[in-house]
Design a protein around this motif. Sequence first.
Motif, PDB file in Angstrom:
ATOM      1  N   VAL A   1       0.875  -1.236   0.010  1.00 13.35           N
ATOM      2  CA  VAL A   1      -0.130   0.014  -0.046  1.00 13.35           C
ATOM      3  C   VAL A   1       0.801   1.344   0.092  1.00 13.35           C
ATOM      4  CG1 VAL A   1      -1.653   1.512   1.072  1.00 13.35           C
ATOM      5  CG2 VAL A   1      -1.842  -1.132   1.153  1.00 13.35           C
ATOM      6  N   PHE A   2       0.773   2.420  -1.054  1.00 14.09           N
ATOM      7  CA  PHE A   2       1.373   3.472  -1.105  1.00 14.09           C
ATOM      8  C   PHE A   2       0.725   4.663  -0.720  1.00 14.09           C
ATOM      9  CE2 PHE A   2       2.931   0.880  -4.752  1.00 14.09           C
ATOM     10  CZ  PHE A   2       4.310   0.612  -4.416  1.00 14.09           C
ATOM     11  N   HIS A   3       1.329   5.663  -0.046  1.00 10.92           N
ATOM     12  CA  HIS A   3       0.714   6.831   0.334  1.00 10.92           C
ATOM     13  C   HIS A   3       0.520   7.785  -1.146  1.00 10.92           C
ATOM     14  CE1 HIS A   3       1.028   6.717   4.783  1.00 10.92           C
ATOM     15  NE2 HIS A   3       1.880   5.916   4.349  1.00 10.92           N
ATOM     16  N   VAL A   4      -0.602   8.188  -1.363  1.00  8.42           N
ATOM     17  CA  VAL A   4      -0.764   9.063  -2.350  1.00  8.42           C
ATOM     18  C   VAL A   4       0.229  10.300  -2.437  1.00  8.42           C
ATOM     19  CG1 VAL A   4      -2.347  10.625  -3.671  1.00  8.42           C
ATOM     20  CG2 VAL A   4      -2.829   8.515  -3.000  1.00  8.42           C
ATOM     21  N   TYR A   5       0.241  10.593  -1.167  1.00 12.12           N
ATOM     22  CA  TYR A   5       1.254  11.954  -1.025  1.00 12.12           C
ATOM     23  C   TYR A   5       2.772  11.711  -1.476  1.00 12.12           C
ATOM     24  CZ  TYR A   5       3.829  15.487   1.735  1.00 12.12           C
ATOM     25  OH  TYR A   5       4.636  16.688   2.043  1.00 12.12           O
ATOM     26  N   ASP A   6       3.134  10.355  -1.337  1.00 17.54           N
ATOM     27  CA  ASP A   6       4.466  10.047  -1.793  1.00 17.54           C
ATOM     28  C   ASP A   6       4.564   9.742  -3.459  1.00 17.54           C
ATOM     29  OD1 ASP A   6       5.506  10.294   0.774  1.00 17.54           O
ATOM     30  OD2 ASP A   6       4.794   8.165   1.159  1.00 17.54           O
TER      31      ASP A   6
ATOM     32  N   LYS B   1     -11.138   9.975  -3.869  1.00 16.72           N
ATOM     33  CA  LYS B   1     -10.718  10.342  -2.449  1.00 16.72           C
ATOM     34  C   LYS B   1      -9.668   9.513  -1.933  1.00 16.72           C
ATOM     35  CE  LYS B   1     -14.822  13.042  -1.573  1.00 16.72           C
ATOM     36  NZ  LYS B   1     -16.053  13.204  -0.646  1.00 16.72           N
ATOM     37  N   LYS B   2      -8.828   9.067  -2.813  1.00 17.04           N
ATOM     38  CA  LYS B   2      -7.647   8.088  -2.078  1.00 17.04           C
ATOM     39  C   LYS B   2      -6.584   8.866  -1.568  1.00 17.04           C
ATOM     40  CE  LYS B   2      -8.991   4.254  -5.148  1.00 17.04           C
ATOM     41  NZ  LYS B   2      -9.087   3.302  -4.008  1.00 17.04           N
TER      42      LYS B   2
ATOM     43  N   GLU C   1     -17.711   5.943  18.427  1.00 17.65           N
ATOM     44  CA  GLU C   1     -16.565   5.331  17.476  1.00 17.65           C
ATOM     45  C   GLU C   1     -16.936   4.734  16.439  1.00 17.65           C
ATOM     46  OE1 GLU C   1     -12.258   3.393  18.488  1.00 17.65           O
ATOM     47  OE2 GLU C   1     -13.777   3.247  19.855  1.00 17.65           O
ATOM     48  N   LYS C   2     -17.755   3.761  16.558  1.00 16.67           N
ATOM     49  CA  LYS C   2     -18.289   2.853  15.377  1.00 16.67           C
ATOM     50  C   LYS C   2     -18.882   3.525  14.278  1.00 16.67           C
ATOM     51  CE  LYS C   2     -20.887  -0.965  14.090  1.00 16.67           C
ATOM     52  NZ  LYS C   2     -22.114  -2.101  14.759  1.00 16.67           N
ATOM     53  N   GLN C   3     -19.654   4.592  14.579  1.00 14.23           N
ATOM     54  CA  GLN C   3     -20.337   5.362  13.531  1.00 14.23           C
ATOM     55  C   GLN C   3     -19.269   6.343  12.973  1.00 14.23           C
ATOM     56  OE1 GLN C   3     -23.582   5.287  12.008  1.00 14.23           O
ATOM     57  NE2 GLN C   3     -22.394   6.554  10.737  1.00 14.23           N
ATOM     58  N   LEU C   4     -18.369   6.693  13.632  1.00 18.11           N
ATOM     59  CA  LEU C   4     -17.170   7.517  13.112  1.00 18.11           C
ATOM     60  C   LEU C   4     -16.452   6.773  11.974  1.00 18.11           C
ATOM     61  CD1 LEU C   4     -15.754  10.278  13.052  1.00 18.11           C
ATOM     62  CD2 LEU C   4     -14.424   9.347  15.017  1.00 18.11           C
ATOM     63  N   ILE C   5     -16.126   5.633  12.276  1.00 21.53           N
ATOM     64  CA  ILE C   5     -15.152   4.907  11.190  1.00 21.53           C
ATOM     65  C   ILE C   5     -16.207   4.769  10.010  1.00 21.53           C
ATOM     66  CG2 ILE C   5     -14.324   2.525  10.842  1.00 21.53           C
ATOM     67  CD1 ILE C   5     -12.542   4.318  12.801  1.00 21.53           C
ATOM     68  N   VAL C   6     -17.363   4.214  10.331  1.00 26.24           N
ATOM     69  CA  VAL C   6     -18.379   3.985   9.037  1.00 26.24           C
ATOM     70  C   VAL C   6     -18.559   5.222   8.178  1.00 26.24           C
ATOM     71  CG1 VAL C   6     -20.544   3.754   8.446  1.00 26.24           C
ATOM     72  CG2 VAL C   6     -19.641   2.455  10.228  1.00 26.24           C
TER      73      VAL C   6
ATOM     74  N   GLN D   1      -9.639   4.057   3.855  1.00 23.85           N
ATOM     75  CA  GLN D   1      -9.891   2.792   3.396  1.00 23.85           C
ATOM     76  C   GLN D   1     -10.632   1.887   4.323  1.00 23.85           C
ATOM     77  OE1 GLN D   1      -9.220   2.981  -0.011  1.00 23.85           O
ATOM     78  NE2 GLN D   1      -8.296   5.108   0.510  1.00 23.85           N
ATOM     79  N   PRO D   2     -11.471   1.002   3.630  1.00 26.20           N
ATOM     80  CA  PRO D   2     -12.122  -0.105   4.666  1.00 26.20           C
ATOM     81  C   PRO D   2     -11.027  -0.901   5.247  1.00 26.20           C
ATOM     82  CG  PRO D   2     -12.956  -0.252   2.250  1.00 26.20           C
ATOM     83  CD  PRO D   2     -11.698   0.760   2.349  1.00 26.20           C
ATOM     84  N   ASN D   3     -11.014  -0.983   6.713  1.00 27.47           N
ATOM     85  CA  ASN D   3     -10.191  -1.761   7.586  1.00 27.47           C
ATOM     86  C   ASN D   3      -8.893  -1.211   7.685  1.00 27.47           C
ATOM     87  OD1 ASN D   3     -12.147  -4.046   7.685  1.00 27.47           O
ATOM     88  ND2 ASN D   3     -11.695  -4.701   5.919  1.00 27.47           N
ATOM     89  N   GLN D   4      -8.685   0.034   7.320  1.00 21.23           N
ATOM     90  CA  GLN D   4      -7.500   0.687   7.348  1.00 21.23           C
ATOM     91  C   GLN D   4      -7.233   1.028   8.948  1.00 21.23           C
ATOM     92  OE1 GLN D   4      -7.208   4.309   5.112  1.00 21.23           O
ATOM     93  NE2 GLN D   4      -5.562   5.226   6.385  1.00 21.23           N
ATOM     94  N   THR D   5      -5.772   0.855   9.092  1.00 15.73           N
ATOM     95  CA  THR D   5      -5.439   1.135  10.614  1.00 15.73           C
ATOM     96  C   THR D   5      -4.837   2.588  10.624  1.00 15.73           C
ATOM     97  OG1 THR D   5      -4.760  -1.199  11.052  1.00 15.73           O
ATOM     98  CG2 THR D   5      -3.705   0.256  12.450  1.00 15.73           C
ATOM     99  N   LEU D   6      -5.489   3.232  11.413  1.00 16.18           N
ATOM    100  CA  LEU D   6      -5.280   4.533  11.407  1.00 16.18           C
ATOM    101  C   LEU D   6      -3.839   4.781  12.268  1.00 16.18           C
ATOM    102  CD1 LEU D   6      -8.544   6.464  12.023  1.00 16.18           C
ATOM    103  CD2 LEU D   6      -7.167   6.181   9.797  1.00 16.18           C
ATOM    104  N   THR D   7      -2.908   5.787  12.067  1.00 12.53           N
ATOM    105  CA  THR D   7      -1.682   5.816  12.746  1.00 12.53           C
ATOM    106  C   THR D   7      -1.202   7.358  12.615  1.00 12.53           C
ATOM    107  OG1 THR D   7      -0.305   5.653  10.724  1.00 12.53           O
ATOM    108  CG2 THR D   7      -0.612   3.850  12.296  1.00 12.53           C
ATOM    109  N   GLY D   8      -0.734   7.906  13.410  1.00  7.32           N
ATOM    110  CA  GLY D   8      -0.054   9.334  13.252  1.00  7.32           C
ATOM    111  C   GLY D   8      -1.078  10.299  13.625  1.00  7.32           C
ATOM    112  N   ARG D   9      -1.119  11.396  12.584  1.00  9.32           N
ATOM    113  CA  ARG D   9      -1.886  12.359  12.643  1.00  9.32           C
ATOM    114  C   ARG D   9      -3.317  11.804  12.386  1.00  9.32           C
ATOM    115  NH1 ARG D   9       0.640  17.020   8.925  1.00  9.32           N
ATOM    116  NH2 ARG D   9      -1.553  17.984   9.259  1.00  9.32           N
TER     117      ARG D   9
END
Length: 944
Positions: free
Chosen positions: A373-378, A407-408, A733-738, A747-755
């Motif tokens: 998985v690549f970052h679009v920013y990179d 919106k990727k 929290e659940k509704q926020l992720i949805v 992205q679906p099932n994406q693990t959020l990190t950092g900012r």
Amino acid sequence: METFHQAVVEQIDPNDLRDLKSCCYVFPTKRGGVFFKRALLDRFGSQDFILPTILSIEDLVQEMTRLTITDELTLLFNLFKVYQKRDKDLTFDKFYAWGKVILKDYDEIDRYLANAKKIYSALQDIKEIDHVFGYNDELRDIIERFRTLTEKQEKTKLLTEFLKIWKEVGSVYSEYQDVLLQEEKAYGGMLYRSLAEVLKHENFDHKYSHYHICGFNALSKAEEVIFDVLVKAKIGTLYWDVDHYYLNEYIEEAGDFVRAYAKKWPESVWINADSLRQPKKVTVHAVPQLMGQAHLAADLMSEVVALGGKPEESAIVLADEKLLLPLLYAIPLSDQHVNVTMGYPMKSTVVYDFALSYLELIRRAKVTSGDTVFHVYDLRPFLSNAYTSIFHEGIYDDLNHWFVQEKKNKVSLSALLERIKSPELKALLSVKQEWSMISEGFKTYLTSVFYHFKSSEQGVADREFIYFFLKSLNQFNDYLKNREGFSIRLIKKIIQEHFRSLKIPFEGEPVKGFQIMGFLETRTLDFKNVIILSTNEGKIPAGRSLNSYIPYGLRKVFELPTFEEQDAIYAYHFKRLMQRAENIHYVYDNTVAADSSGEVSRFVLQQLRRYKSLPNYLVKEKLYEGIIPPQEEKNEISIAKNAAVMDMLDRYVAGNEEGKFLSPTSLTTYITCPLKFYFQYVARYSEQDQVEEDIDARNLGIVVHEVLEKLYTPHLDREIDSSQIKLLKGLVEKQLIVSLEENKIIQPNQTLTGRDLVTKKVMEQMVHKVLDLDIRLAPFKMVGLEKSDYRYQVSLPSGQKADIGGTIDRMDEKDGVTQIIDYKTGKVTLAPRTSLKLPADEYINTYFEKPALKSGFQGYLYALLTRGHVAEQVRIGILSMRHLSQGTQWLRAGNTVSEDVISAFDSQLKEMVQEIYNPEVAFTQTEDVAQCEYCAFNRVCRRV
């Protein structure tokens, strides 16, 4: 004009030509040897003889020691290995920057035959004393340099780290030399010291019958010993290139070194230019900025040729290497030959940017469920590089459109490969995250680019750059063999730091055409026409920055060079370059900026003071002012409402385009600036959509609105109490992720990190705070969420009606009063309470005159839209997500909105809408220029 090399050749007796084959001529640089060879062949080319050996001093030392000076990166790796024995936790990443400084210090210590053990023991004592009693200014500068290199900030930790390094630096010196000798490697100073000691104490089997040492000035101690041994053994002759005035006048720092050598080696050959007796033309040019200097230099080149000057006898000397690229662009290369002795900086090439963007892309990629998985920013800088689009034309636009549309902010390799046409690019992006695989894939791709240019007979410069880069990369890979602990991040950093300092040599004939050279490359060379650029104070001589950890005091005690010697060296080379020139142009930047003092060098002023008193010197001074193009008069922009414009406005007329209406935001935009309203809502120009790497403020507002809507929707049209709202808090929290996934922000099932993780937490807190406020307000009846079906119409003079509508975030009822609440993520400004005393017309008028009150304007518009649909008593509130602790900010101090206020708003709204549709009233710019600062269209208006 007789050059120094010609003068040296004149010392050769024609009868001794046969003996030249056993002689060796030594010059400070290889280039000096090339010019000497030309002078020798010009003088004796018609006779038969075998050329002497012609070497630079560095080549001579390597030949006599039978060792080769090792490249810097290999030396650093070896030094790192020795340090790592003492500090197991040391990484090459941390070591690289300060290791270069230590290596430079070692080299200098050896070239000047200093006692390393004593220097570092004395240095350690100073460091310990200053550590205890507070460090002095000089040590502070050194430690500040160390801080910059190591990126450490905290003082105590910084000093501890610094002392830890210096505790070992003396013992490392000896061990490091042993390690290098075992591997038959060496740095320059090490070879100089070794040769000096061997010549002093041993009988040396010399390869040559005689050494002719030509054109030196400031000798290191090792060079001094080597030359002295040769001279005393009667197999060495020194040739000095001087001028009477600076040799004999003690006030002249240019002669500091040669005066000492005159006493030490009185039997030397002194080639005296006696320049003050020769006629010269000297011009000082004060020019603004680098580009001004570059274009003036190009004009002066043409002038030299036009006046009959020979390009081979002319040089452009750059005291600031940043001038090279502007100069190359300014010179009409088709008109004359040039020979560039300075290398083209690798950091300015497309291949360097391509390498860094690719390595950053691969470094930050993550492998998830077997897919990369690549970052679009990179991806963006990689895709925008010219080499990426060679095998897939338009790849940046194609993929960027897809990123924006979907919106990727992250994209999988498998999804990318479906959209990439080029097999070469597919292979490059599919490599495993191991350096051997990355390097091989990268080299394969660049090789394909190289042959693409070759087959199409294009990109000659690009081919050279790629070839040089791949050559350097292969050398770097050789260093990494059998070495562990080198992450992709570290490798990228080394390539970034090491490759950026590389220079790509230009191909050219060294004795043909105009010479473009750096200041120190002019040693022993003479030109009739000399153009020196950047003759500013701070450039000539160079600024006093000593990249060393050995303080000035110890340098003086152990006779290591300081800035004082550096100034004397610059003075000699500067005045020596002038002594045989006939036409001299000093060009300096007269603007004061971060890298320019705006003052001409003191060396130039010294020469002018001397020249102006001489009748055979013609001195001119020229001032060039920057040509500022006349400012175009910034005429006010206005858009007349012709038939085409009125047709576009008709989209908001009832019955024309379904779903089109004048929104609250469009109307507040008109209040802010009618022209902006035209651009945005009539002509429908828009900013290019961007995919944000992180969850940005706009997404934050969208998602928080949606989460609150989804939580309250099941309770619509019914009363809700505090206990029910407390249950909603567990769903946040659940509704926020949805919502984040449905809006394609993550992205679906994406693990959020950092900012992203921090922003998600902020969103959660915002929703929880709104619910907490509602708990205190409960019970209440929720009567509307994101209501967008209310419409209001304004009759137009044409008989048509303009539609006005909007989306109301929330409506609830409490105690028989309808509460319209608008959520805001931006800044909220309300009219002061004192304005409540004004008559309704005056009060409402402020909302139509002051753009800052747009939140209140929208609130009153919502009240107008709902009139007749909800309870007669209405309260309007603004809930600022930035200041939730303040609770809901109510218009009219929390009182219900009276009918006269709504009627006043209705009246003024009709006037404004009728003005929008009045063909006699043009769309004009706002008079408040402050509104233009962050406007998306300010470049069109040229207001800021």
